[in-house]
Design a protein around this motif. Structure first.
Motif, short mmCIF file in Angstrom:
data_model
loop_
_atom_site.label_atom_id
_atom_site.label_comp_id
_atom_site.label_asym_id
_atom_site.label_seq_id
_atom_site.Cartn_x
_atom_site.Cartn_y
_atom_site.Cartn_z
N GLU A 37 0.83 -1.21 0.00
CA GLU A 37 0.00 0.00 0.00
C GLU A 37 0.86 1.25 0.00
O GLU A 37 0.63 2.18 -0.78
N MET A 38 1.88 1.28 0.86
CA MET A 38 2.75 2.46 0.94
C MET A 38 3.53 2.65 -0.36
O MET A 38 3.67 3.78 -0.84
N CYS A 39 4.05 1.57 -0.93
CA CYS A 39 4.80 1.67 -2.18
C CYS A 39 3.92 2.13 -3.33
O CYS A 39 4.35 2.92 -4.17
N SER A 40 2.67 1.68 -3.36
CA SER A 40 1.78 2.11 -4.44
C SER A 40 1.48 3.60 -4.32
O SER A 40 1.41 4.30 -5.34
N ILE A 41 1.33 4.10 -3.13
CA ILE A 41 1.10 5.54 -2.93
C ILE A 41 2.35 6.32 -3.33
O ILE A 41 2.27 7.31 -4.06
N ARG A 42 3.51 5.85 -2.89
CA ARG A 42 4.77 6.52 -3.23
C ARG A 42 4.97 6.52 -4.75
O ARG A 42 5.38 7.52 -5.33
N ASP A 43 4.65 5.41 -5.40
CA ASP A 43 4.89 5.27 -6.84
C ASP A 43 3.98 6.14 -7.69
O ASP A 43 4.26 6.34 -8.87
N LEU A 44 2.90 6.64 -7.11
CA LEU A 44 2.06 7.59 -7.84
C LEU A 44 2.82 8.88 -8.12
O LEU A 44 2.47 9.64 -9.00
N ALA A 58 -2.59 3.93 5.96
CA ALA A 58 -3.41 3.51 7.10
C ALA A 58 -4.88 3.80 6.86
O ALA A 58 -5.75 2.97 7.14
N LEU A 59 -5.18 4.97 6.30
CA LEU A 59 -6.57 5.31 5.99
C LEU A 59 -7.15 4.37 4.95
O LEU A 59 -8.29 3.90 5.09
N ASN A 60 -6.39 4.10 3.90
CA ASN A 60 -6.88 3.19 2.85
C ASN A 60 -7.15 1.80 3.41
O ASN A 60 -8.19 1.19 3.12
N LEU A 61 -6.22 1.27 4.21
CA LEU A 61 -6.38 -0.08 4.76
C LEU A 61 -7.53 -0.13 5.76
O LEU A 61 -8.31 -1.10 5.77
N ALA A 62 -7.66 0.90 6.60
CA ALA A 62 -8.76 0.92 7.57
C ALA A 62 -10.11 1.02 6.86
O ALA A 62 -11.08 0.35 7.24
N GLN A 91 -7.92 12.69 -3.31
CA GLN A 91 -8.88 13.24 -2.35
C GLN A 91 -8.32 13.18 -0.93
O GLN A 91 -8.42 14.15 -0.17
N LEU A 92 -7.73 12.04 -0.58
CA LEU A 92 -7.14 11.91 0.75
C LEU A 92 -5.96 12.86 0.92
O LEU A 92 -5.78 13.45 1.99
N GLN A 93 -5.15 13.03 -0.13
CA GLN A 93 -4.02 13.95 -0.04
C GLN A 93 -4.50 15.38 0.17
O GLN A 93 -3.93 16.13 0.96
N GLN A 94 -5.56 15.77 -0.53
CA GLN A 94 -6.09 17.11 -0.36
C GLN A 94 -6.58 17.33 1.07
O GLN A 94 -6.35 18.39 1.66
#
Length: 107
Positions: A37-44, A58-62, A91-94
């Motif tokens: 999950e963290m790597c996919s976010i970073r890779d964006l 953490a938000l995505n997994l929860a 949206q979460l980043q905003q």
């Protein structure tokens, strides 16, 4: 119950974790899920701060866990959860950016 230590790697960084005996495989699976999950976010490409990546992961997994517990599918029929991921992440980043000051500290 006795405890063991387990060295794991998340997004290229090593961590030593305490783990109850017999639960090492389950912890390794959880670590792999968090790492993916963290790597996919970073890779964006837009988010570089490890702390922000961790919060979004953490938000995505929860959120996925709550949907699964409620029996709600992760995406509507015919829609790809993977295709929706960049939109959800933006949206979460905003929301996260709005909660953080320019120096990265919570307001």
């Amino acid at each position: 119950m006795s405890s063991a230590t387990l060295e794991v790697t998340i997004m290229g960084q090593s961590y030593v974790l305490a783990c109850p005996e017999g639960e090492q495989d389950a912890l390794r699976e959880a670590v792999a899920e968090v790492d993916r999950e963290m790597c996919s976010i970073r890779d964006l490409g837009k988010i570089r701060a490890r702390e922000r990546i961790a919060v979004l992961a953490a938000l995505n997994l929860a959120h996925a866990k709550r949907l699964a517990a409620a029996g709600v599918p992760a995406s509507a029929p015919g829609e790809s959860a993977v295709a929706d991921l960049p939109v959800r992440l933006r949206q979460l980043q905003q929301k996260l950016d709005a909660a953080l000051d320019s120096d990265g500290q919570l307001l």
